[in-house]
Design a protein around this motif. Structure first.
Motif, PDB file in Angstrom:
ATOM      1  N   SER A 254      27.410 -44.842  15.391  1.00 27.07           N
ATOM      2  CA  SER A 254      28.230 -43.893  16.158  1.00 27.07           C
ATOM      3  C   SER A 254      28.901 -43.115  15.025  1.00 27.07           C
ATOM      4  N   ILE A 255      29.817 -43.939  14.012  1.00 30.87           N
ATOM      5  CA  ILE A 255      30.520 -43.299  13.131  1.00 30.87           C
ATOM      6  C   ILE A 255      29.618 -42.723  12.119  1.00 30.87           C
ATOM      7  N   ALA A 256      28.626 -43.265  11.722  1.00 29.53           N
ATOM      8  CA  ALA A 256      27.629 -42.569  10.916  1.00 29.53           C
ATOM      9  C   ALA A 256      27.045 -41.179  11.364  1.00 29.53           C
ATOM     10  N   ASP A 257      26.841 -41.340  12.813  1.00 30.94           N
ATOM     11  CA  ASP A 257      26.406 -39.892  13.536  1.00 30.94           C
ATOM     12  C   ASP A 257      27.648 -38.920  13.304  1.00 30.94           C
ATOM     13  N   VAL A 258      28.934 -39.324  13.478  1.00 30.80           N
ATOM     14  CA  VAL A 258      29.858 -38.446  13.303  1.00 30.80           C
ATOM     15  C   VAL A 258      29.980 -37.960  12.064  1.00 30.80           C
ATOM     16  N   THR A 259      29.863 -38.727  11.186  1.00 29.44           N
ATOM     17  CA  THR A 259      29.915 -38.279   9.705  1.00 29.44           C
ATOM     18  C   THR A 259      28.803 -37.452   9.269  1.00 29.44           C
ATOM     19  N   LYS A 260      27.662 -37.618   9.890  1.00 23.64           N
ATOM     20  CA  LYS A 260      26.683 -36.584   9.771  1.00 23.64           C
ATOM     21  C   LYS A 260      26.870 -35.118  10.462  1.00 23.64           C
ATOM     22  N   ARG A 261      27.400 -35.104  11.573  1.00 20.87           N
ATOM     23  CA  ARG A 261      27.778 -33.989  12.200  1.00 20.87           C
ATOM     24  C   ARG A 261      28.657 -33.310  11.415  1.00 20.87           C
ATOM     25  N   PHE A 262      29.797 -33.912  11.339  1.00 22.80           N
ATOM     26  CA  PHE A 262      31.062 -33.424  10.891  1.00 22.80           C
ATOM     27  C   PHE A 262      31.750 -33.511   9.252  1.00 22.80           C
ATOM     28  N   GLY A 263      31.080 -34.452   8.704  1.00 25.60           N
ATOM     29  CA  GLY A 263      31.375 -34.801   7.123  1.00 25.60           C
ATOM     30  C   GLY A 263      32.175 -36.241   7.055  1.00 25.60           C
ATOM     31  N   ALA A 264      32.361 -36.369   5.767  1.00 23.76           N
ATOM     32  CA  ALA A 264      32.825 -37.768   5.790  1.00 23.76           C
ATOM     33  C   ALA A 264      34.598 -37.631   6.137  1.00 23.76           C
ATOM     34  N   GLU A 265      35.208 -36.425   5.905  1.00 21.42           N
ATOM     35  CA  GLU A 265      36.346 -36.675   6.237  1.00 21.42           C
ATOM     36  C   GLU A 265      36.721 -37.198   7.774  1.00 21.42           C
ATOM     37  N   THR A 266      35.917 -36.438   8.479  1.00 18.22           N
ATOM     38  CA  THR A 266      36.139 -36.831   9.814  1.00 18.22           C
ATOM     39  C   THR A 266      35.467 -38.131  10.232  1.00 18.22           C
ATOM     40  N   GLU A 268      35.399 -40.653   8.531  1.00 20.85           N
ATOM     41  CA  GLU A 268      36.303 -41.835   7.964  1.00 20.85           C
ATOM     42  C   GLU A 268      37.580 -42.081   8.642  1.00 20.85           C
ATOM     43  N   THR A 269      37.625 -41.291   9.932  1.00 20.19           N
ATOM     44  CA  THR A 269      38.978 -41.167  10.549  1.00 20.19           C
ATOM     45  C   THR A 269      39.081 -42.495  11.467  1.00 20.19           C
ATOM     46  N   ALA A 270      38.009 -42.962  12.110  1.00 21.00           N
ATOM     47  CA  ALA A 270      38.173 -44.073  13.072  1.00 21.00           C
ATOM     48  C   ALA A 270      38.684 -45.303  12.340  1.00 21.00           C
ATOM     49  N   ASP A 271      38.227 -45.744  11.118  1.00 24.34           N
ATOM     50  CA  ASP A 271      38.657 -46.644  10.278  1.00 24.34           C
ATOM     51  C   ASP A 271      40.017 -46.521   9.862  1.00 24.34           C
ATOM     52  N   ARG A 272      40.406 -45.576   9.237  1.00 27.74           N
ATOM     53  CA  ARG A 272      41.799 -45.065   8.949  1.00 27.74           C
ATOM     54  C   ARG A 272      42.914 -45.147   9.788  1.00 27.74           C
ATOM     55  N   GLN A 273      42.505 -44.813  11.030  1.00 24.52           N
ATOM     56  CA  GLN A 273      43.461 -44.908  12.299  1.00 24.52           C
ATOM     57  C   GLN A 273      43.633 -46.416  12.652  1.00 24.52           C
ATOM     58  N   VAL A 274      42.704 -47.080  12.451  1.00 23.20           N
ATOM     59  CA  VAL A 274      42.860 -48.587  12.770  1.00 23.20           C
ATOM     60  C   VAL A 274      43.863 -49.235  11.900  1.00 23.20           C
ATOM     61  N   GLU A 275      43.529 -48.706  10.612  1.00 22.36           N
ATOM     62  CA  GLU A 275      44.317 -49.424   9.502  1.00 22.36           C
ATOM     63  C   GLU A 275      45.925 -48.777   9.607  1.00 22.36           C
ATOM     64  N   GLU A 276      46.030 -47.710   9.638  1.00 23.33           N
ATOM     65  CA  GLU A 276      47.326 -46.630   9.871  1.00 23.33           C
ATOM     66  C   GLU A 276      48.203 -47.231  11.053  1.00 23.33           C
ATOM     67  N   CYS A 277      47.451 -47.608  12.282  1.00 22.29           N
ATOM     68  CA  CYS A 277      48.031 -48.165  13.284  1.00 22.29           C
ATOM     69  C   CYS A 277      48.354 -49.640  13.706  1.00 22.29           C
ATOM     70  N   GLY A 278      48.144 -50.293  11.934  1.00 23.54           N
ATOM     71  CA  GLY A 278      48.620 -51.779  11.892  1.00 23.54           C
ATOM     72  C   GLY A 278      47.653 -52.833  12.429  1.00 23.54           C
ATOM     73  N   GLN A 279      46.501 -52.536  12.755  1.00 18.41           N
ATOM     74  CA  GLN A 279      45.566 -53.094  13.425  1.00 18.41           C
ATOM     75  C   GLN A 279      44.633 -53.638  12.464  1.00 18.41           C
ATOM     76  N   SER A 280      44.326 -55.183  12.378  1.00 16.15           N
ATOM     77  CA  SER A 280      43.290 -55.814  11.686  1.00 16.15           C
ATOM     78  C   SER A 280      42.057 -55.306  11.744  1.00 16.15           C
ATOM     79  N   ALA A 281      41.668 -55.218  12.901  1.00 18.25           N
ATOM     80  CA  ALA A 281      40.360 -54.807  13.128  1.00 18.25           C
ATOM     81  C   ALA A 281      40.310 -53.865  14.551  1.00 18.25           C
ATOM     82  N   PRO A 282      39.117 -53.242  14.708  1.00 12.16           N
ATOM     83  CA  PRO A 282      39.087 -52.223  15.954  1.00 12.16           C
ATOM     84  C   PRO A 282      39.118 -53.314  17.259  1.00 12.16           C
ATOM     85  N   LYS A 283      39.775 -52.616  18.213  1.00 11.45           N
ATOM     86  CA  LYS A 283      39.804 -53.144  19.626  1.00 11.45           C
ATOM     87  C   LYS A 283      39.327 -52.291  20.507  1.00 11.45           C
TER      88      LYS A 283
END
Length: 403
Positions: A254-266, A268-283
């Motif tokens: 799904s992330i690869a699909d988002v990247t294809k449609r909107f570019g690398a900046e968008t 990368e957002t999912a993984d970056r948000q997990v990190e910025e919100c202090g989570q060790s892994a997606p929940k």
């Protein structure tokens, strides 16, 4: 949309105010700007309802009546459905800086006018908008969730546009009643997005529309306070339902699909948000949350929640779990087509040491109910700009203050 300390959402970024900077006017008005609960699901098909006459001009104010340059006759999208989002650009002709103290959308074809969004585009991004308008035949261009112009949108790395107002049927003029306003620089352009709903016409064209927007402008005073926004986001980690399957039910796919449609900046957002919100892994789950530390002194006036069509509820809390905890934004029944401002009962001063927590609940089951999503393949939903993607953002109207 990103956290305030990132390049896209750095607090105090030029002209980044979204709808709240415009709508905070209602904090002192008689307009009902509370978040109306959805009555027919989170993507209702309301229509009609004319705008009330504006309040009289006050000392130093003037009206600027801006009509769409051309009438447009909406038609069902080529891929099916009954909704069309159309943007047109309007030049307000500003030759000097003005403060925006009120706005009122005046829809023409009420039978199909579902909702409208008004964007202000920075002068240095005007050429991008002109180019977009020139390359698309007919009046304006298709757009959803933003201006549809890369580099002149509210979600770019350096936002080039401001979401300044949202209209829904029955809405009255949004009016600032204090010495505050949103500053528009000379050369600012207006993008007027209309959402046309053709359910009332059985999917057939329903005649032309040439809606208008009225801006209330003033030179301001030396004491006029400029408004800004404090955006708060949380991850979207919405897995497929147990009875759903398909390639996009895999998070990485799904992330690869988002990247294809909107570019690398968008992408990368999912993984970056997990990190910025202090989570060790997606929940994975329906409800996600994120704590944001307040870095600068400011005053909260109002706010609204932004999600897409799978959104159910959004809430922003100040200092949760502490004696001075309070809820500053609560939308228990989110409606994508009625993203209305909620005013705080009274302004709230915040500063370093405070925490704002945003919590969003999404519902993958709505995918089977909404005509716009029903034909799309199931997916693990992450942050993205499209109709099949999602967001979680509490947008708070603020005014910077001294310590």
């Amino acid at each position: 949309m990103r956290k305030p300390d990132s390049p896209r959402w750095r607090f105090g970024a030029a002209t980044m105010a979204l709808a709240t900077a415009f709508a905070v006017a209602a904090c002192g008005s008689n307009a009902d700007n509370s978040a109306a609960p959805a009555t027919a699901g989170p993507h209702s098909a309301h229509a009609g309802g004319s705008s009330a006459p504006p309040q009289p001009l006050r000392a130093g104010e003037r009206f600027a009546d801006l009509k769409m340059p051309e009438a447009y006759t909406p038609a069902p999208p080529a891929g099916g459905g009954t909704d069309e989002y159309r943007c047109q650009v309007i030049d307000p002709g500003l030759t000097k800086a003005q403060f925006l103290t009120g706005t009122q959308v005046m829809p023409e074809n009420l039978d199909i006018a579902h909702h409208a969004i008004v964007y202000a585009v920075r002068p240095d991004k005007a050429a991008l908008v002109r180019a977009q308008d020139a390359k698309v035949p007919g009046p304006g261009w298709q757009c959803f969730g933003g201006t549809g112009v890369k580099g002149a949108d509210v979600e770019d790395d350096e936002p080039g546009a401001t979401w300044v107002d949202t209209w829904t049927p029955g809405a009255t003029e949004t009016l600032f009643t204090q010495d505050i306003g949103f500053k528009l620089e000379p050369g600012t352009l207006i993008i007027f997005q209309m959402h046309y709903n053709l359910l009332t016409t059985d999917g057939k064209p329903a005649g032309p529309d040439r809606s208008a927007v009225r801006l209330r402008l003033t030179d301001g005073t030396p004491q006029t306070r400029e408004l800004d926004t404090f955006p708060l986001d949380a991850p979207t980690e919405l897995p497929c339902l147990p009875d759903e399957s398909g390639p996009l039910c895999d998070r990485a796919a799904s992330i690869a699909d988002v990247t294809k449609r909107f570019g690398a900046e968008t992408g990368e957002t999912a993984d970056r948000q997990v990190e910025e919100c202090g989570q060790s892994a997606p929940k994975p789950g329906n409800t996600q949350t994120c704590d944001h530390k307040v870095e600068e002194p400011m005053t909260l006036f109002a706010g609204f929640g932004h999600m897409h069509w799978l959104g159910r509820a959004i809430k922003v809390e100040l200092n949760p779990g502490k004696p001075n905890a309070k809820v500053v934004l609560d939308v228990p029944q989110f409606d994508f087509d009625n993203q209305r401002l909620q005013k705080l009962p009274s302004p709230v001063d915040i500063g370093p040491g405070d925490t704002l927590r945003v919590t969003c609940t999404h519902d993958a089951g709505l995918r089977k109910q909404l005509p716009q999503l029903r034909k799309l393949p199931p997916r693990y939903v992450v942050w993205g700009d499209g109709t099949s993607d999602e967001m979680c953002a509490g947008i708070m109207t603020v005014s910077p203050r001294k310590s």
